[in-house]
Motif scaffolding. Structure first.
Motif, mmCIF file in Angstrom:
data_model
loop_
_atom_site.group_PDB
_atom_site.id
_atom_site.type_symbol
_atom_site.label_atom_id
_atom_site.label_comp_id
_atom_site.label_asym_id
_atom_site.label_seq_id
_atom_site.Cartn_x
_atom_site.Cartn_y
_atom_site.Cartn_z
ATOM 1 N N ILE A 1 44.149 46.356 28.299
ATOM 2 C CA ILE A 1 43.049 47.247 28.621
ATOM 3 C C ILE A 1 43.004 48.474 27.722
ATOM 4 O O ILE A 1 41.938 49.035 27.466
ATOM 5 N N ASP A 2 44.163 48.912 27.215
ATOM 6 C CA ASP A 2 44.192 50.111 26.391
ATOM 7 C C ASP A 2 44.057 49.806 24.897
ATOM 8 O O ASP A 2 44.294 50.668 24.059
ATOM 9 N N SER A 3 43.678 48.571 24.538
ATOM 10 C CA SER A 3 43.466 48.208 23.135
ATOM 11 C C SER A 3 42.013 48.479 22.741
ATOM 12 O O SER A 3 41.179 48.870 23.567
ATOM 13 N N ALA A 4 41.705 48.265 21.466
ATOM 14 C CA ALA A 4 40.342 48.510 20.977
ATOM 15 C C ALA A 4 39.333 47.582 21.626
ATOM 16 O O ALA A 4 38.210 47.997 21.949
ATOM 17 N N GLN A 5 39.715 46.308 21.824
ATOM 18 C CA GLN A 5 38.812 45.354 22.465
ATOM 19 C C GLN A 5 39.594 44.554 23.518
ATOM 20 O O GLN A 5 40.120 43.484 23.215
ATOM 21 N N PRO A 6 39.661 45.057 24.738
ATOM 22 C CA PRO A 6 40.423 44.374 25.785
ATOM 23 C C PRO A 6 39.899 42.971 26.061
ATOM 24 O O PRO A 6 38.694 42.738 26.101
ATOM 25 N N TYR A 7 40.834 42.057 26.264
ATOM 26 C CA TYR A 7 40.515 40.644 26.495
ATOM 27 C C TYR A 7 41.718 40.075 27.234
ATOM 28 O O TYR A 7 42.799 39.942 26.665
ATOM 29 N N TYR A 8 41.578 39.766 28.526
ATOM 30 C CA TYR A 8 42.739 39.468 29.344
ATOM 31 C C TYR A 8 42.357 38.576 30.523
ATOM 32 O O TYR A 8 41.177 38.287 30.751
ATOM 33 N N THR A 9 43.372 38.155 31.272
ATOM 34 C CA THR A 9 43.143 37.291 32.433
ATOM 35 C C THR A 9 43.719 37.944 33.684
ATOM 36 O O THR A 9 44.719 38.672 33.618
ATOM 37 N N LEU A 10 43.079 37.671 34.816
ATOM 38 C CA LEU A 10 43.535 38.150 36.119
ATOM 39 C C LEU A 10 43.513 36.991 37.106
ATOM 40 O O LEU A 10 42.637 36.122 37.026
ATOM 41 N N PHE A 11 44.451 37.020 38.036
ATOM 42 C CA PHE A 11 44.482 36.014 39.100
ATOM 43 C C PHE A 11 44.741 36.729 40.421
ATOM 44 O O PHE A 11 45.330 37.812 40.450
ATOM 45 N N GLY A 12 44.282 36.131 41.499
ATOM 46 C CA GLY A 12 44.521 36.763 42.790
ATOM 47 C C GLY A 12 43.864 36.026 43.940
ATOM 48 O O GLY A 12 43.486 34.844 43.819
ATOM 49 N N TRP A 13 43.716 36.769 45.055
ATOM 50 C CA TRP A 13 43.120 36.229 46.273
ATOM 51 C C TRP A 13 42.029 37.186 46.730
ATOM 52 O O TRP A 13 42.256 38.389 46.853
ATOM 53 N N ALA A 14 40.853 36.640 47.023
ATOM 54 C CA ALA A 14 39.765 37.439 47.559
ATOM 55 C C ALA A 14 39.892 37.477 49.075
ATOM 56 O O ALA A 14 40.115 36.450 49.716
ATOM 57 N N PRO A 15 39.800 38.663 49.693
ATOM 58 C CA PRO A 15 40.005 38.761 51.140
ATOM 59 C C PRO A 15 38.860 38.156 51.931
ATOM 60 O O PRO A 15 37.692 38.308 51.576
ATOM 61 N N GLY A 16 39.221 37.460 52.994
ATOM 62 C CA GLY A 16 38.224 36.898 53.897
ATOM 63 C C GLY A 16 38.421 37.465 55.294
ATOM 64 O O GLY A 16 38.788 38.640 55.466
ATOM 65 N N GLN A 17 38.242 36.651 56.282
ATOM 66 C CA GLN A 17 38.344 37.094 57.663
ATOM 67 C C GLN A 17 39.743 37.612 57.990
ATOM 68 O O GLN A 17 40.751 36.985 57.699
ATOM 69 N N GLY A 18 39.778 38.802 58.581
ATOM 70 C CA GLY A 18 41.043 39.376 59.015
ATOM 71 C C GLY A 18 41.786 40.145 57.955
ATOM 72 O O GLY A 18 42.903 40.604 58.204
ATOM 73 N N LEU A 19 41.183 40.313 56.763
ATOM 74 C CA LEU A 19 41.861 41.017 55.677
ATOM 75 C C LEU A 19 40.961 42.078 55.046
ATOM 76 O O LEU A 19 39.748 41.880 54.893
ATOM 77 N N ALA A 20 41.578 43.180 54.657
ATOM 78 C CA ALA A 20 40.891 44.212 53.885
ATOM 79 C C ALA A 20 41.272 44.059 52.419
ATOM 80 O O ALA A 20 42.257 43.397 52.079
ATOM 81 N N ILE A 21 40.504 44.689 51.540
ATOM 82 C CA ILE A 21 40.731 44.488 50.106
ATOM 83 C C ILE A 21 42.085 45.019 49.659
ATOM 84 O O ILE A 21 42.681 44.517 48.705
ATOM 85 N N ASP A 22 42.603 46.044 50.359
ATOM 86 C CA ASP A 22 43.912 46.566 49.961
ATOM 87 C C ASP A 22 45.073 45.756 50.522
ATOM 88 O O ASP A 22 46.244 46.084 50.291
ATOM 89 N N GLN A 23 44.769 44.681 51.252
ATOM 90 C CA GLN A 23 45.822 43.817 51.801
ATOM 91 C C GLN A 23 46.057 42.564 50.951
ATOM 92 O O GLN A 23 46.842 41.695 51.317
ATOM 93 N N VAL A 24 45.325 42.472 49.845
ATOM 94 C CA VAL A 24 45.536 41.396 48.875
ATOM 95 C C VAL A 24 45.860 42.025 47.532
ATOM 96 O O VAL A 24 45.457 43.163 47.254
ATOM 97 N N PRO A 25 46.603 41.343 46.678
ATOM 98 C CA PRO A 25 46.961 41.925 45.376
ATOM 99 C C PRO A 25 45.732 42.126 44.499
ATOM 100 O O PRO A 25 44.832 41.289 44.447
ATOM 101 N N GLY A 26 45.698 43.282 43.804
ATOM 102 C CA GLY A 26 44.576 43.604 42.930
ATOM 103 C C GLY A 26 45.033 44.039 41.556
ATOM 104 O O GLY A 26 46.183 43.812 41.158
#
Length: 595
Positions: free
Chosen positions: A114-139
């Motif tokens: 992200i701190d390079s001239a042209q950031p280009y990267y990958t992210l993986f994770g879990w989107a929160p659904g029922q019973g979860l808030a966004i801060d309860q999943v990795p971001g």
């Protein structure tokens, strides 16, 4: 104008028109200059895939990876690192490829943080659904812990863990094979007392349009995806023109993939691609506020009961578009249509088998230049029946020349009568006057297919042939302006005015080979035709002089084989081409013109 010269002129003119349309009417658009040292603003920081239930609505979150701990990636073919802040793969370089032919040139950079001239990267994770808030999943800001091995190699995966403090433990195992395929296996264990739901996702993000884009109309660079057998190639401009999608929070387009597919970004020679398990949503997205392009793969929502564990797997290809490796992934690793990630173009039914044959010959010979010559020989053998019929027809036309002259004398100024008489003669002698065009016409799609192969495929990049030809995908570096290296003068760079006349050895040989091919027949008597035929080889020489050396090599070889075939076929039908006589007569006409 006799019919033979008319056919030759028509076919050559048609070839010229087609090439002219491609390279004059549709020139490459000019690139907008950008500052490679421009700072990345806070607003343009990493977008994180966060979604509700089955959506993939992205949000922008400021992330600073300068001080984040990292895991090394080290294999025989790549090196890089994984940031433990967000668990992103954001540094990757390809050891087998350099930016230029210079031995001191840097190796090709694939992914950047992200701190390079042209950031280009990958992210993986879990989107929160029922019973979860966004801060309860990795971001994007989640700091992961390392469990076990701290270097990702082809023999040793790495494992990241994170506990959300509310009963969920997230584990992410990352593995890589001997080439460019990562395996990302995500799992969640619920040690709490309530049932929750969440959806696994993968994101590839790219900040801005790549600075090194070729921006050439015959090459696709941008977003690419395969959905249940249907290939979609979307340019950066087209993504930026999508309608705003309120659910996604950006300009976006969502495709439901029922069974199998993949999605990512493609450059000239490199590619990053997410390959999820069956059944996912493929999202193409552009956030104009931060100038970030994204491709996302959101897998179905999973329900996680207390005491249960759910797992999801996604593969990531990040590397060079090597035909052999990509074909192996398609045939042996269950990635359908992966070979179509290489831009084969409209003539794919020609380009695919042509490249296969070229690749096979190169494996046998060990040199791509000689493989191109071998490919030309094979193509000429395959089209020989058509060529034989054509050249035999041309020889027959020569035999009929006295009768045709008699018909012209009898018809006088009555053109209709002369044409009817000619048609009867052709019918009687079983001659097709248009047959002479066929060998040249069939060369047009073959020519463009080979041009596509040489321009697009990685295997031609930096491929040497003989001494001065060190890159068959680039123009001949020699120049007539410095007597092909004998003078201490540096030829002008491509794009300058003098570069037009800075012809190399191969383009000059191309012009000579076309000129010799013309001399199999006497020059036409009409002065206009004479002028057109006299200039045609040299016009093509200048026009094709800036093409890739491999393509010019093919054209020279093709011309010389065609010359030999035509000469022998004409002789076998009783007509002996007077090549040297035709050459002498052309110089005599020039001397008379001067007088």
């Amino acid at each position: 104008m006799d019919d033979q010269n008319k056919n030759l002129l028509l076919a050559t003119a048609l070839s010229f028109v087609v090439i002219l349309v491609w390279f004059v009417m549709f020139p490459p658009p000019e690139q907008t200059a950008t500052d490679p040292n421009a700072a990345v603003t806070a607003e343009a920081s990493a977008p994180v895939a966060a979604a509700a239930a089955n959506t993939a609505a992205a949000v922008a979150t400021e992330v600073d990876t300068n001080d984040a701990p990292r895991l090394a990636i080290e294999t025989a073919r790549v090196n890089g690192s994984i940031s433990l802040k967000g668990g992103r793969i954001d540094t990757l370089a390809l050891k087998d490829y350099r930016n230029t032919l210079d031995e001191d040139s840097d190796i090709v950079t694939m992914l950047s943080p992200i701190d390079s001239a042209q950031p280009y990267y990958t992210l993986f994770g879990w989107a929160p659904g029922q019973g979860l808030a966004i801060d309860q999943v990795p971001g994007a800001n989640t700091i992961w812990s390392v469990s076990g091995n701290d270097t990702l190699t082809a023999d040793a995966p790495v494992t990241l863990t994170w506990d959300n403090g509310a009963g969920l433990t997230f584990t992410r195992e990352m593995a890589i094979d001997e080439n460019y395929m990562f395996q990302i296996t995500q799992s969640v264990t619920n040690s709490g007392a309530t049932t929750v739901s969440l959806a696994p996702y993968g994101v590839i993000a790219r900040h801005g349009v790549p600075e090194d884009m070729k921006n050439f109309f015959i090459l696709h660079e941008g977003l690419i995806s395969m959905a249940d057998g249907e290939l979609a190639e979307v340019d950066y401009d087209d993504v930026a023109d999508l309608e705003f999608d309120a659910r996604e929070g950006a300009r976006a387009e969502v495709t439901q993939v029922a069974e199998a597919g993949w999605t990512g970004f493609t450059d000239h020679y490199w590619m990053s691609t997410l390959i999820p398990e069956a059944g996912f949503k493929s999202v193409r997205k552009y956030d104009e506020r931060s100038d970030v392009y994204q491709t996302e793969a959101v897998q179905p929502t999973q329900t996680l009961a207390p005491g249960a564990t759910v797992t999801a797997s996604t593969r990531l290809f990040a590397g060079a578009k090597e035909w052999e490796a990509i074909r192996a992934y398609e045939n042996n690793a269950g990635v359908p249509g992966f070979l179509d990630s290489i831009d084969w173009g409209w003539f794919f039914f020609f380009t695919k088998p042509i490249f296969w044959l070229l690749h096979t010959l190169n494996a046998m010979i060990g040199n791509m230049g000689w493989a191109i010559i071998g490919l030309t020989v094979v193509i000429k053998i395959l089209v020989f029946p058509l060529a034989y019929k054509s050249y035999a027809s041309m020889a027959k036309m020569k035999e009929l020349q006295p009768q045709m002259e008699e018909l012209k004398a009898k018809a006088g100024d009555d053109r209709q009568k002369m044409q009817q008489a000619m048609m009867e003669l052709y019918k009687k002698e079983k001659v097709n006057p248009a047959a002479g065009c066929l060998p040249i016409l069939i060369q047009i799609p073959i020519f463009f297919s080979l041009y596509k192969v040489i321009f697009v495929t990685l295997e031609l990049r930096h491929a040497p042939w003989v001494s001065w030809i060190t890159d068959l995908s680039a123009p001949d570096p020699s120049s007539i302006l410095n007597l092909f290296g004998l003078l201490a003068f540096t030829p002008p760079e491509p794009g300058s005015l003098l570069a037009i006349i800075s012809l190399g050895i191969l383009p000059i040989l191309l012009g000579i080979s076309m000129w010799l091919q013309q001399k199999l027949n006497p020059a036409p008597t009409d002065p206009t035709q004479q002028m057109i035929f006299a200039w045609m080889p040299w016009v093509f020489m200048f026009m094709l002089g800036g093409f890739a050396s491999g393509l010019v090599l093919y054209w020279i070889t093709n011309n010389m084989i065609t010359f030999t075939q035509q000469y022998l076929i004409m002789r076998s039908h009783g007509y002996k081409p007077d090549v040297f006589g035709n050459i002498k007569s052309s110089f005599k006409r020039k001397e008379k013109a001067k007088e």
